[in-house]
Scaffold this active site. Structure first.
Site, PDB file in Angstrom:
ATOM      1  N   HIS A  51       0.827  -1.195   0.000  1.00  0.00           N
ATOM      2  CA  HIS A  51       0.000   0.000   0.000  1.00  0.00           C
ATOM      3  C   HIS A  51       0.869   1.255   0.000  1.00  0.00           C
ATOM      4  O   HIS A  51       2.072   1.218   0.249  1.00  0.00           O
ATOM      5  CB  HIS A  51      -0.902   0.018   1.241  1.00  0.00           C
ATOM      6  N   ASP A 327       4.089  -4.574   3.728  1.00  0.00           N
ATOM      7  CA  ASP A 327       5.510  -4.907   3.869  1.00  0.00           C
ATOM      8  C   ASP A 327       5.653  -6.269   4.538  1.00  0.00           C
ATOM      9  O   ASP A 327       6.576  -7.037   4.247  1.00  0.00           O
ATOM     10  CB  ASP A 327       6.255  -3.825   4.659  1.00  0.00           C
TER      11      ASP A 327
END
Length: 418
Positions: A51, A327
């Site tokens: 994102h 992540d």
């Protein structure tokens, strides 16, 4: 438990790891390499992307707080598309307990933690533009407007990843679409797009307890004491380098005030955050990566294999799979691929996997890129890697969903029969 899961998803997972099992190369692998790229036809593209920039998950306590005001979340008009969020079967969107946990708190300035900002929206729009340049303009692979028959979009059931997927699609197709864009999401209990500590008992047993230990490792604890002293944070206050990094990077990305003492510690913060994550995930143990992203890697491989065999249950014209993740997802994937660069993936980072077919021999090849740069996967004889070699390289980590579920029910180790 919701808070722990939100922390794990938001702050990243496996960050280091250098032990990769050697793969056996085919004796004729080099001979099978295509002599020129124009002999290859692009058949399928899969993109796993983080994102965009967001508000922090939690502010560093006892220091000057940044003002996360609502105007930082303004939605650019060029990122608007007609979309709907559904479950994996196209039904109503499932409950979102992780997102709900964010909305129990408010940051200074009036916004919720973990929300995609205008900067983050633009980052994903830009990523969509890069994909457009590659797969519509340079190579006429996709049609210029969105078509649900060609494009599959899946996201974790969290607002920032859903909105990131929307912005990427807007950039990729310039807001041109044939039909509503469905963004598919999963229930939290069955999510495979991030390491699912909440519902995988074995993953929780293997590394859950190591979160508390990581800040107490001697070298990390010493530096943590130093930065707390520099920032004037009481020693009894509960902070760690991952929390500090998250707030620091969010501030700097949005041009918000950051104490000079914190800026001076930036390189230490970056390194120690990675060191903490390394301790948590013990990536030298293969089963950790399997439980973190094994089902996702299996899904990616299955998409390739079904395309090659023509047996996909998806529309035969499906050309692009988009996965909006974290992540937390990218780091263990990079490690399994053997291309982790020892750096935290930036906002909007992407791993792109291309499936290509030789026009004459019909042999399949894979090409992987990270942050737009082609990568040579360990176990592959070249950057343009025969599918068979890539499958072999990933066989140590990919985990079918049924096996994953069976493993997750264990509490001490993998079932012996697996």
């Amino acid at each position: 438990m919701k808070t722990v899961l939100a922390r794990v998803i938001g702050l990243g997972s496996v960050a280091l790891g250098s032990i990769f099992w050697p793969q056996t190369k085919s004796a004729t692998a080099t001979e099978c390499q295509p002599k020129t790229e124009d002999q290859l036809e692009l058949k399928l593209v899969q993109v796993l992307f983080r994102h965009g920039a967001r508000t922090p998950l939690k502010s560093i306590p006892d220091i000057l707080e940044a003002q996360w005001v609502p105007k930082l979340l303004a939605v650019p008009t060029h990122t608007h598309i007609d979309y709907v969020v559904t479950d994996l079967q196209g039904g109503p969107r499932p409950p979102a307990p992780v997102e709900d946990s964010y909305r129990t708190n408010t940051l200074s300035g009036g916004t919720y933690p973990g929300q995609l900002t205008t900067v983050g929206m633009q980052q994903l729009y830009d990523l969509g533009m890069r994909l457009r340049a590659r797969y519509i303009q340079e190579v006429p692979f996709l049609t210029p407007s969105y078509s649900p028959a060609e494009v599959y979009v899946r996201s974790t059931n969290i607002v920032r990843t859903i909105e990131s997927a929307k912005c990427l699609v807007a950039g990729l197709f310039q807001q041109k679409q044939t039909g509503v864009v469905p963004i598919l999401t999963s229930e939290a209990e069955t999510e495979i797009l991030y390491p699912n500590y909440h519902n995988c008992k074995l993953l929780r047993a293997l590394s859950g307890h190591r979160w508390a230990e990581s800040s107490k490792l001697p070298a990390i604890a010493k530096d943590l004491q130093g930065i707390q002293s520099a920032l004037g944070i009481p020693t009894q206050q509960q902070v760690d380098f991952i929390l500090i990094r998250d707030d620091m990077v969010a501030r700097q990305t949005h041009g918000l005030a950051c104490p000079s003492e914190l800026v001076n510690w930036r390189s230490v913060v970056e390194q120690r955050a990675v060191d903490m994550i390394y301790h948590v995930y013990e990536p030298s143990k293969r089963e950790n990566l399997q439980l973190c992203v094994g089902p996702l890697l299996h899904t990616v491989l299955s998409n390739m294999e079904e395309k090659v065999k023509g047996t996909s249950s998806e529309p035969n014209s499906r050309k692009l799979f988009l996965y909006s993740v974290h992540d937390t997802t990218l780091m263990p994937c990079l490690m399994a691929l053997g291309i982790f660069d020892m750096k935290w993936p930036p906002y909007a980072a992407d791993i792109t996997l291309e499936l290509l077919e030789h026009r004459t021999t019909k042999e399949a090849f894979i090409k992987v890129s990270y942050l737009g740069k082609e990568q040579h996967i360990p176990g592959c004889s070249a950057v343009t890697c025969p599918l068979s070699e890539f499958q072999q390289a990933m066989s140590a980590y990919a985990l079918p969903l049924d096996r994953y579920k069976q493993c997750c029910e264990e509490s001490k180790g993998f079932p012996s029969e697996l």
